[in-house]
Design an enzyme around this catalytic site. Structure first.
Site, mmCIF file in Angstrom:
data_model
loop_
_atom_site.group_PDB
_atom_site.id
_atom_site.type_symbol
_atom_site.label_atom_id
_atom_site.label_comp_id
_atom_site.label_asym_id
_atom_site.label_seq_id
_atom_site.Cartn_x
_atom_site.Cartn_y
_atom_site.Cartn_z
ATOM 1 N N ASP A 60 0.877 -1.028 0.058
ATOM 2 C CA ASP A 60 -0.030 -0.019 0.160
ATOM 3 C C ASP A 60 0.920 1.303 0.201
ATOM 4 O OD1 ASP A 60 -1.565 2.111 0.506
ATOM 5 O OD2 ASP A 60 -2.690 1.075 2.185
ATOM 6 N N ASN A 87 1.913 5.739 -10.629
ATOM 7 C CA ASN A 87 0.693 6.230 -11.554
ATOM 8 C C ASN A 87 -0.387 6.144 -10.470
ATOM 9 O OD1 ASN A 87 -1.286 5.066 -13.574
ATOM 10 N ND2 ASN A 87 -1.350 3.636 -12.173
ATOM 11 N N TYR A 151 -9.466 16.212 -5.900
ATOM 12 C CA TYR A 151 -8.597 15.227 -6.602
ATOM 13 C C TYR A 151 -8.042 16.599 -7.650
ATOM 14 C CZ TYR A 151 -7.850 12.444 -10.947
ATOM 15 O OH TYR A 151 -7.353 11.752 -11.942
ATOM 16 N N LYS A 155 -3.837 16.505 -7.749
ATOM 17 C CA LYS A 155 -3.124 16.467 -8.856
ATOM 18 C C LYS A 155 -2.120 17.842 -9.467
ATOM 19 C CE LYS A 155 -4.182 12.097 -10.397
ATOM 20 N NZ LYS A 155 -3.391 11.323 -10.282
HETATM 21 N N1 LIG Z 1 -9.235 6.527 -15.242
HETATM 22 C C1 LIG Z 1 -9.387 7.876 -15.862
HETATM 23 O O1 LIG Z 1 -10.062 8.375 -16.480
HETATM 24 C C2 LIG Z 1 -8.164 8.790 -15.523
HETATM 25 C C3 LIG Z 1 -8.238 10.098 -16.110
HETATM 26 C C4 LIG Z 1 -7.108 10.986 -15.835
HETATM 27 C C5 LIG Z 1 -5.998 10.493 -14.752
HETATM 28 N N2 LIG Z 1 -6.160 9.404 -14.461
HETATM 29 C C6 LIG Z 1 -5.138 8.982 -13.546
HETATM 30 O O2 LIG Z 1 -4.408 7.501 -13.893
HETATM 31 C C7 LIG Z 1 -3.856 6.887 -12.755
HETATM 32 C C8 LIG Z 1 -4.560 5.535 -12.958
HETATM 33 O O3 LIG Z 1 -5.936 5.610 -13.088
HETATM 34 P P1 LIG Z 1 -7.057 4.507 -13.172
HETATM 35 O O4 LIG Z 1 -8.079 4.828 -13.374
HETATM 36 O O5 LIG Z 1 -6.277 3.064 -14.043
HETATM 37 O O6 LIG Z 1 -6.910 3.812 -11.620
HETATM 38 P P2 LIG Z 1 -7.581 2.629 -11.068
HETATM 39 O O7 LIG Z 1 -8.189 1.911 -12.286
HETATM 40 O O8 LIG Z 1 -8.593 3.071 -9.745
HETATM 41 O O9 LIG Z 1 -6.310 1.897 -10.509
HETATM 42 C C9 LIG Z 1 -6.452 0.940 -9.537
HETATM 43 C C10 LIG Z 1 -5.014 0.437 -9.452
HETATM 44 O O10 LIG Z 1 -4.399 1.032 -8.390
HETATM 45 C C11 LIG Z 1 -4.180 0.132 -7.507
HETATM 46 N N3 LIG Z 1 -4.147 0.657 -5.982
HETATM 47 C C12 LIG Z 1 -5.100 1.572 -5.396
HETATM 48 N N4 LIG Z 1 -4.837 1.923 -4.488
HETATM 49 C C13 LIG Z 1 -3.668 1.472 -3.943
HETATM 50 C C14 LIG Z 1 -2.472 1.731 -3.097
HETATM 51 N N5 LIG Z 1 -2.872 2.636 -2.062
HETATM 52 N N6 LIG Z 1 -1.358 1.406 -3.043
HETATM 53 C C15 LIG Z 1 -0.826 0.430 -4.148
HETATM 54 N N7 LIG Z 1 -1.932 0.318 -5.223
HETATM 55 C C16 LIG Z 1 -3.191 0.863 -4.915
HETATM 56 C C17 LIG Z 1 -5.295 -0.724 -7.475
HETATM 57 O O11 LIG Z 1 -5.299 -2.257 -6.768
HETATM 58 P P3 LIG Z 1 -5.457 -2.645 -5.360
HETATM 59 O O12 LIG Z 1 -6.976 -1.844 -5.135
HETATM 60 O O13 LIG Z 1 -5.458 -4.063 -4.986
HETATM 61 O O14 LIG Z 1 -4.680 -1.720 -4.364
HETATM 62 C C18 LIG Z 1 -5.209 -1.172 -9.156
HETATM 63 O O15 LIG Z 1 -4.239 -2.060 -9.322
HETATM 64 C C19 LIG Z 1 -4.555 7.848 -11.491
HETATM 65 O O16 LIG Z 1 -3.370 8.534 -11.057
HETATM 66 C C20 LIG Z 1 -5.675 8.706 -12.002
HETATM 67 O O17 LIG Z 1 -5.836 9.723 -11.226
HETATM 68 C C21 LIG Z 1 -7.171 8.546 -14.466
#
Ligand SMILES: NC(=O)c1ccc[n+]([C@@H]2O[C@H](COP(=O)([O-])OP(=O)(O)OC[C@H]3O[C@@H](n4cnc5c(N)ncnc54)[C@H](OP(=O)(O)O)[C@@H]3O)[C@@H](O)[C@H]2O)c1
Length: 273
Positions: A60, A87, A151, A155
């Site tokens: 974590d 990430n 958020y 960021k």
């Molecule tokens: N999705 C979008 O539309 C979007 C848009 C702009 C920017 N972003 C940015 O892109 C990045 C990735 O986004 P995403 O949408 O792919 O996120 P996500 O789907 O919520 O990512 C989930 C991943 O992060 C892990 N995780 C969550 N909390 C954690 C912790 N405390 N320690 C270690 N691992 C952890 C989860 O596994 P576990 O739950 O097992 O820990 C999983 O592997 C983020 O920084 C987000 O802000 C996303």
């Protein structure tokens, strides 16, 4: 990328997993990370079954001691670290005045503090390797967005961090990068928080969604080209330009769309089944 070791935080699914896949398919040895060890192992096994080199380290990263262990174990297993993609991050859709302090804390921890903890542990090794440290931000990190205030501000803090470290490490050969990615097509497993800190399915929002593999390819290209800042999507580039030169215009456009944004981002929440 051949032979390089890359650590990607939050990479058992979602954007992190696809960045890892893209790096591994170009020859990098990748370290996957998440909290849920079982799901993380499944991802690592799937990578290996398709011929990619991947290790899994459950941690974590919002906990400084676990962030330190993650980097330490990466170095123990591979003897080096060339690329860190910070990430991990998640979103909170809600009205500021209604937001619970605990939910605020979780958003700041996962989007900002985790980036501080992991990069502090890795930065000396990354400098020694003349490697890359890349922060994953969002279009919400370019201009404050309504109903995404916690958020957006977390960021934006990443922007200051990337700027500061870029200057502090100048001359070391380290590539510092920050990617402002747009809304992506959500992984089915993706959940975000509402103001009470409850898990909800991510609201659809109002923007065109980018496919995750496309986002991952852009991040990896940014690493290969050692680019500092990359803003994704045409609307993102327009927002970046307008936020710098015409911030009043961006504010006006957001105010004009406030009822629509409120409806999509707050009133239509779908809770986790
Ligand atoms: N999705 C979008 O539309 C979007 C848009 C702009 C920017 N972003 C940015 O892109 C990045 C990735 O986004 P995403 O949408 O792919 O996120 P996500 O789907 O919520 O990512 C989930 C991943 O992060 C892990 N995780 C969550 N909390 C954690 C912790 N405390 N320690 C270690 N691992 C952890 C989860 O596994 P576990 O739950 O097992 O820990 C999983 O592997 C983020 O920084 C987000 O802000 C996303």
């Amino acid at each position: 990328m051949k032979g390089k070791v890359a650590l990607i935080t939050g990479s058992s699914y979602g954007i992190g997993r696809e960045i890892a896949r893209e790096l591994a398919s170009r020859g990098a040895r990748v370290v996957l990370n998440a909290r849920n060890a079982q799901r993380l192992q499944q991802t690592a096994i799937a990578f290996r079954e398709s011929g990619l080199e991947a290790e899994a380290i459950a941690a974590d990263v919002t906990r400084p001691e676990e962030a330190a262990r993650l980097v330490r174990e990466t170095l123990e297993r591979f003897g080096r670290l060339d690329i860190l993609v910070s990430n991990v991050g998640t979103n909170l859709f809600g009205e500021f005045a209604e937001t619970e302090a605990e939910a605020m804390r979780r958003i700041v921890e996962v989007n900002y503090l985790a980036a501080l903890y992991v990069s502090r542990e890795a930065i000396k090794e990354l400098m020694a390797r003349k490697g890359s440290l890349v922060f994953i931000s969002s279009l919400a990190g370019l201009h404050g967005l309504p109903y995404l205030s916690i958020y957006s501000s977390a960021k934006m803090a990443l922007t200051a961090l990337a700027q500061s470290l870029r200057i502090e490490t100048h001359g070391s050969g380290l590539h510092l990068g920050i990617a402002y990615i747009g809304a992506t097509k959500a992984d089915p497993e993706k959940r975000v928080l509402n103001a009470k800190g409850e898990l909800i399915r991510r609201p659809e929002g109002v923007l065109k969604l980018e496919p995750i593999p496309e986002v991952a390819r852009k991040v990896v290209r940014q690493i290969e080209r050692r680019q500092y800042k990359l803003v994704h999507t045409p609307i993102g580039k327009l927002n970046d330009f307008a936020s710098r030169y015409f911030p009043g215009l961006v504010s006006w456009a957001l105010r004009r769309n406030l009822p629509k944004l409120r409806k999509r981002m707050i009133e239509e929440h779908v809770y986790e089944e």
